[in-house]
Design an enzyme around this catalytic site. Structure first.
Site, PDB file in Angstrom:
ATOM      1  N   CYS A   1      49.136  15.780 -40.270  1.00 28.33           N
ATOM      2  CA  CYS A   1      48.903  14.840 -39.180  1.00 28.33           C
ATOM      3  C   CYS A   1      47.529  14.234 -39.420  1.00 28.33           C
ATOM      4  O   CYS A   1      47.067  14.168 -40.555  1.00 28.33           O
ATOM      5  CB  CYS A   1      49.013  15.518 -37.822  1.00 28.33           C
TER       6      CYS A   1
ATOM      7  N   HIS B   1      43.372  10.597 -31.023  1.00 28.09           N
ATOM      8  CA  HIS B   1      44.637  11.287 -31.317  1.00 28.09           C
ATOM      9  C   HIS B   1      45.525  11.168 -30.083  1.00 28.09           C
ATOM     10  O   HIS B   1      45.212  11.714 -29.018  1.00 28.09           O
ATOM     11  CB  HIS B   1      44.355  12.766 -31.628  1.00 28.09           C
TER      12      HIS B   1
END
Length: 707
Positions: free
Chosen positions: A29, A629
């Protein structure tokens, strides 16, 4: 500190996870490498944690393993995938005959996957309630302190209206806990959480509870003269239904939602999609409310009472054994999220016995944990370790004032294998003291912090036990160190070399200051990001004809990072991701988004734009590295619901649109939508100050960065 070359780091990581043959699959990620391993036991976690370039590791169930890299994760992932031994991209290879046989044997044994799922279900049903449970426990603590000082009789049966109202402030959480647990449990099992909450609320309405002990036609109440207890039974549709007060019960909603999930998903298969909104909730309620009232509710109460009685028997007949087992067990349960069943039993004890005997011994584990953190803090001050000092200070404050152990565990203890054995000695000492002194009880559910000491009885026994646990762990960690002698010598040598390096500090010239008059932090941060010294950057700037100052940065109010989304600002400690919560990726904030527009929080260059659109990395002109994020574990959505409007390498200004996110899709996929913003190079700053507890629009300052 000598940072390894990217290829060398990739090779060391590959070795640490057991080699390419141990990797089933590998993804990443915005900050972490995510491994699915064939055998998690082959991981050398200590070696991985010790690598320069690795910010931390997170073992997970099912042989999954995460390595926190930070903003450089894409490069490390690429280096890993390009290693000769990783040919084929870490895709599953055909299993050997021996592996096939082993898999069959594992399936025969169950492989404990059901156990992992069970504990994840429990954990995710309780974890979101951490904040309100903590808030309620602090209200209880304040009231108990006033009671201890004789200012109010906290336990009086005829309290004034003022104190009845204060009681309602904390009882609201504990009494309606079943509804909250039902909501979270339903969400975990991916069904409508409001249906779960509604079913549980049906047996907690005043209409239902008002029948207990009443003279309502069809209700009979019998009294057990021996035990002094009474039992009410209502005859509904000709069938006997045991009446219970389900306030504070946690087993009932957990059992109910597990069955509700089967009913709800079955109904969705029966009804066409265009009528599911009406008929699936309707029939779910029609089926599950009677089942809960007639069967699941009484069963849950019996199960909870039975477990509480069994533990009470052990506590009464072998108090020393009980007092030792609890604190020695918790250090292994908490990191895995397996401590929630015991927390549930505490609530059952309070509801059935009127007091709980688990929290006292558990408190000695918490304070042993905080003592170990205090030992690390003292060592970090002694050895001038700035990063560890910041980590330990935050973790210790969260522990002593809030009773939260996760920052200590994830941020420190699990990274250094020498800490746990010394912490366990503190747990043992505290447990033995409580056992020898005859146990400690409490009549309230409380997080074990300094503020909640007054709720424990006898308070002096509790203070002696937790003090012994705290100072034992602190002394053992401090005098033995959490690093080996060789590691300490190396770290101190690197520190001395860094302190002896040229300390020229350069600043961005005044003409480059943004129009909104934000202070720009020193160029030295950019040097840290590229591996160059501040002096090197200064020389390069001078050679380019850019004037550079020789002294400290310009004084000012600090660099303001604005909210990338509109919504409610919360601290990182409140988010569900342990890596962000432990500040392993830097200090910052979380924002519960009100809409899906994600904008740049600061002027700079996009150094990272995740292919899946859920994460963005921005570096300002003077080297502050900011990570945005969107959501937690949203990398698993593979970009669905994320409309990215920018590309890596692009220059952006504060307020520029980065992406539009379908928040409904994120939540429907079972992911928290909280948007996180951290300063990745927090350690290079004098301070990173989050401004939490406010509702903001995108563009409102929420973090102040000072050099």
């Amino acid at each position: 500190m000598n940072t390894p070359t990217p290829g060398a780091l990739a090779e060391k990581i590959l070795s640490g996870v057991g080699g390419s043959e141990n990797i089933e699959s590998l993804t990443h990620c915005a900050t972490r490498l995510r491994f699915q391993l064939r055998d998690g036991e082959k991981v050398d976690q200590a070696a991985l944690d010790a690598l320069d370039g690795v910010m931390g590791t997170v073992p997970q169930s099912g042989d999954r393993f995460q390595i926190v890299i930070g903003g450089a994760v894409a490069g490390v992932y690429s280096d890993l995938m390009n290693l000769p031994s990783m040919t084929g991209g870490a895709t599953p290879r055909p299993p050997s005959d021996a592996e096939v046989k082993a898999e069959i044997r594992a399936k025969g044994r169950g492989r404990f996957a059901w156990l992992d799922n069970f504990f994840e279900y429990l954990s995710d049903s309780f974890r979101p309630l951490l904040g309100v449970l903590l808030g309620a426990s602090l209200i209880i603590a304040i009231a108990s302190m006033l009671d201890a000082f004789g200012l109010v009789d906290f336990r009086s049966a005829d309290k004034s209206a003022t104190w009845v109202f204060v009681d309602s402030m904390w009882r609201s959480v504990l009494y309606f806990l079943p509804i909250m647990v039902a909501y979270n449990a339903a969400k975990k099992l991916k069904i409508d959480p409001w249906v779960g909450a509604t079913v549980m609320a049906a047996v907690m309405t005043p209409n239902f509870t008002g029948m207990i002990g009443s003279k309502t036609p069809g209700v009979t109440t019998t009294t057990n003269t021996t035990l002094g207890t009474s039992e009410s039974v209502a005859h509904v549709f000709g069938l006997p239904m045991q009446l219970n007060d389900y306030g504070g019960q946690v087993f009932v909603p957990l059992l109910m939602v597990a069955l509700l999930a089967l009913v709800y998903k079955g109904l969705k298969r029966i009804f066409p999609e265009n009528v599911q909104m009406v008929f699936v909730p309707f029939f779910s309620m029609l089926i599950m409310i009677p089942l809960t009232a007639f069967l699941i509710g009484p069963m849950g109460v019996w199960a909870g009472n039975g477990l509480g009685t069994g533990l009470s028997w052990l506590n009464g007949n072998a108090p020393i054994v009980f007092a030792i087992v609890i604190p020695m067990l918790y250090p292994f349960l908490v990191p895995l999220g397996l401590h929630w069943p015991l927390n549930a039993l505490m609530l059952v004890n309070i509801n059935t016995l009127g007091y709980d005997f688990i929290q006292g011994p558990m408190g000695t584990w918490n304070f042993a944990c905080f003592g170990a953190t205090a030992g690390v803090l003292l060592l970090s001050v002694r050895h001038r370790e700035k990063d560890m000092r910041q980590t330990a200070t935050g973790a210790l404050a969260a522990g002593l004032l809030g009773g939260i152990s996760e920052p200590s565990l994830y941020g420190i203890h699990l990274r250094f294998k020498r800490i746990y054995p010394r912490m366990l000695v503190g747990c043992l000492v505290g447990g033995v003291i409580i056992g020898v002194l005859g146990g400690v009880n409490t009549k309230a559910f409380a997080f074990t912090s300094l503020l909640t000491i007054p709720v424990f009885d006898p308070m002096i026994k509790y203070i002696i036990a937790i003090s012994a646990a705290f100072f034992t762990s602190m002394a053992l960690v401090y005098f033995a160190d959490y690093r080996t002698k060789e590691e300490r010598a190396q770290v101190n040598a690197e520190r001395d070399a860094a302190e002896a390096a040229p300390g020229d500090k350069a600043v961005v010239p005044a003409q480059t200051v943004a129009a909104d008059d934000r202070e720009l932090v020193a160029v030295g941060a950019a040097a840290a990001a590229t591996g160059a010294s501040a002096g090197t950057v200064a020389k390069a700037a001078t050679a380019a004809g850019t004037p550079v100052a020789d002294e400290a940065p310009v004084a000012g109010k600090g660099l303001e990072l604005t909210a990338p989304v509109a919504g409610r600002v919360v601290g990182l400690g409140e988010v569900e991701d342990p890596v962000f919560a432990s500040r392993a990726l830097g200090e910052g904030v979380g924002i519960e988004p009100a809409d899906g527009r994600v904008v740049a929080p600061v002027d700079g260059e996009l150094i990272t734009v995740a292919d899946t659109g859920h994460a963005f990395g921005i570096r300002t002109a003077n080297g502050v590295e900011v990570l945005i994020h969107v959501g937690i574990d949203t990398v698993k959505m593979q970009g669905k619901g994320f409309d990215v409007r920018v590309a890596a390498g692009q220059k952006v200004s504060a307020g520029d649109l980065l992406a539009e996110v379908d928040l409904a899709a994120v939540r429907a996929a079972g992911h928290p939508a909280v948007t996180l913003m951290t300063v990745l190079n927090t350690a290079d700053m004098t301070s990173v100050e989050p401004h939490t507890g406010q509702d903001v629009t995108a563009g409102t300052p929420v973090v102040t960065v000072r050099r």
